[in-house]
Design a protein around this motif. Structure first.
Motif, mmCIF file in Angstrom:
data_model
loop_
_atom_site.group_PDB
_atom_site.id
_atom_site.type_symbol
_atom_site.label_atom_id
_atom_site.label_comp_id
_atom_site.label_asym_id
_atom_site.label_seq_id
_atom_site.Cartn_x
_atom_site.Cartn_y
_atom_site.Cartn_z
ATOM 1 N N GLN A 169 0.776 -1.339 -0.017
ATOM 2 C CA GLN A 169 0.202 -0.055 0.001
ATOM 3 C C GLN A 169 0.807 1.410 -0.140
ATOM 4 O OE1 GLN A 169 -3.427 0.215 -0.362
ATOM 5 N NE2 GLN A 169 -3.049 -1.849 -0.595
ATOM 6 N N HIS A 170 2.054 1.288 0.402
ATOM 7 C CA HIS A 170 2.892 2.457 0.669
ATOM 8 C C HIS A 170 4.245 2.246 0.105
ATOM 9 C CE1 HIS A 170 -0.326 4.625 2.934
ATOM 10 N NE2 HIS A 170 -0.518 3.426 3.244
ATOM 11 N N ILE A 171 4.978 3.242 -0.142
ATOM 12 C CA ILE A 171 6.317 3.256 -0.361
ATOM 13 C C ILE A 171 6.934 4.409 0.398
ATOM 14 C CG2 ILE A 171 6.344 4.967 -2.196
ATOM 15 C CD1 ILE A 171 8.278 2.960 -3.667
ATOM 16 N N TYR A 172 8.098 3.931 0.803
ATOM 17 C CA TYR A 172 9.042 5.028 1.843
ATOM 18 C C TYR A 172 10.397 5.095 1.169
ATOM 19 C CZ TYR A 172 5.464 2.617 4.927
ATOM 20 O OH TYR A 172 4.294 2.043 5.383
ATOM 21 N N ALA A 173 11.180 6.318 1.457
ATOM 22 C CA ALA A 173 12.294 6.695 1.023
ATOM 23 C C ALA A 173 12.937 7.370 2.148
ATOM 24 C CB ALA A 173 12.280 7.208 -0.280
ATOM 25 N N GLN A 174 14.284 7.351 2.219
ATOM 26 C CA GLN A 174 15.195 7.733 3.315
ATOM 27 C C GLN A 174 16.411 8.068 2.697
ATOM 28 O OE1 GLN A 174 14.753 6.397 7.101
ATOM 29 N NE2 GLN A 174 15.518 4.335 6.511
ATOM 30 N N VAL A 175 17.232 8.998 3.277
ATOM 31 C CA VAL A 175 18.501 9.363 2.781
ATOM 32 C C VAL A 175 19.357 9.175 4.191
ATOM 33 C CG1 VAL A 175 20.407 10.826 2.034
ATOM 34 C CG2 VAL A 175 18.311 10.885 0.896
ATOM 35 N N LEU A 176 20.348 8.153 4.358
ATOM 36 C CA LEU A 176 21.000 7.847 5.151
ATOM 37 C C LEU A 176 22.501 8.368 5.272
ATOM 38 C CD1 LEU A 176 19.714 4.166 6.136
ATOM 39 C CD2 LEU A 176 18.954 6.124 7.181
ATOM 40 N N SER A 177 23.045 8.636 6.331
ATOM 41 C CA SER A 177 24.484 9.009 6.466
ATOM 42 C C SER A 177 25.365 7.972 5.922
ATOM 43 C CB SER A 177 24.874 9.586 7.722
ATOM 44 O OG SER A 177 24.773 8.709 8.694
ATOM 45 N N VAL A 178 26.484 8.529 5.696
ATOM 46 C CA VAL A 178 27.600 7.511 5.425
ATOM 47 C C VAL A 178 27.696 6.184 6.309
ATOM 48 C CG1 VAL A 178 30.107 6.778 5.012
ATOM 49 C CG2 VAL A 178 29.227 8.981 4.207
ATOM 50 N N ASP A 179 27.532 6.466 7.568
ATOM 51 C CA ASP A 179 27.927 5.460 8.672
ATOM 52 C C ASP A 179 26.292 4.624 8.955
ATOM 53 O OD1 ASP A 179 26.324 7.329 10.245
ATOM 54 O OD2 ASP A 179 27.745 7.750 11.796
ATOM 55 N N GLY A 180 25.300 4.971 8.225
ATOM 56 C CA GLY A 180 23.879 4.639 8.195
ATOM 57 C C GLY A 180 23.234 4.874 9.804
ATOM 58 N N LYS A 181 23.794 5.645 10.676
ATOM 59 C CA LYS A 181 23.248 6.034 11.941
ATOM 60 C C LYS A 181 22.162 7.064 11.969
ATOM 61 C CE LYS A 181 26.865 3.688 14.464
ATOM 62 N NZ LYS A 181 28.037 4.106 15.314
ATOM 63 N N THR A 182 22.456 7.992 10.864
ATOM 64 C CA THR A 182 21.573 9.192 10.856
ATOM 65 C C THR A 182 20.716 9.041 9.648
ATOM 66 O OG1 THR A 182 23.594 10.323 12.006
ATOM 67 C CG2 THR A 182 21.675 11.577 11.161
#
Length: 117
Positions: free
Chosen positions: A33-46
């Motif tokens: 039903q949905h799609i999600y997108a996010q940009v993560l920092s190089v280390d993957g924590k932020t």
């Protein structure tokens, strides 16, 4: 369960290759039903920027949240927010999902909005 484990195996392989590039990562998750997108920092924590069809601003402008048009809108929005956060170049982590349909539409819209990957 075979389908999910295959997807997760593809995701792990792709993620290990992206770590070698040492760039920010655009990740997606697709449900029925949905799609999600996010940009993560190089280390993957932020999380530097995020957008999804669940958010009221995006959801209000869409007829349906589970089609290619909705994915394109999320791609434009996440690119706009990433550029505002100072991120221009990313690596596209598709979380093991095949690159067609909604995943491709999101990626193409993010490229058109100014993200480079």
């Amino acid at each position: 369960m075979e389908k999910k484990s295959s997807r997760l195996k593809r995701a792990l392989k792709l993620r290990s290759k992206i770590k070698k590039f040492e760039v920010n990562r655009l990740t997606i998750h697709r449900s029925s039903q949905h799609i999600y997108a996010q940009v993560l920092s190089v280390d993957g924590k932020t999380t530097l920027a995020a957008a999804s069809t669940v958010q009221s601003g995006i959801k209000a402008s869409l007829k349906s949240t589970s089609n290619v048009a909705a994915a394109a809108e999320v791609g434009k929005e996440v690119a706009k927010r990433a550029i505002a956060a100072g991120v221009v170049e990313v690596a596209f982590g598709r979380s093991g999902f095949k690159y067609h349909g909604r995943v491709k539409a999101l990626a193409d819209a993010a490229r058109e909005a100014g993200l480079k990957f």
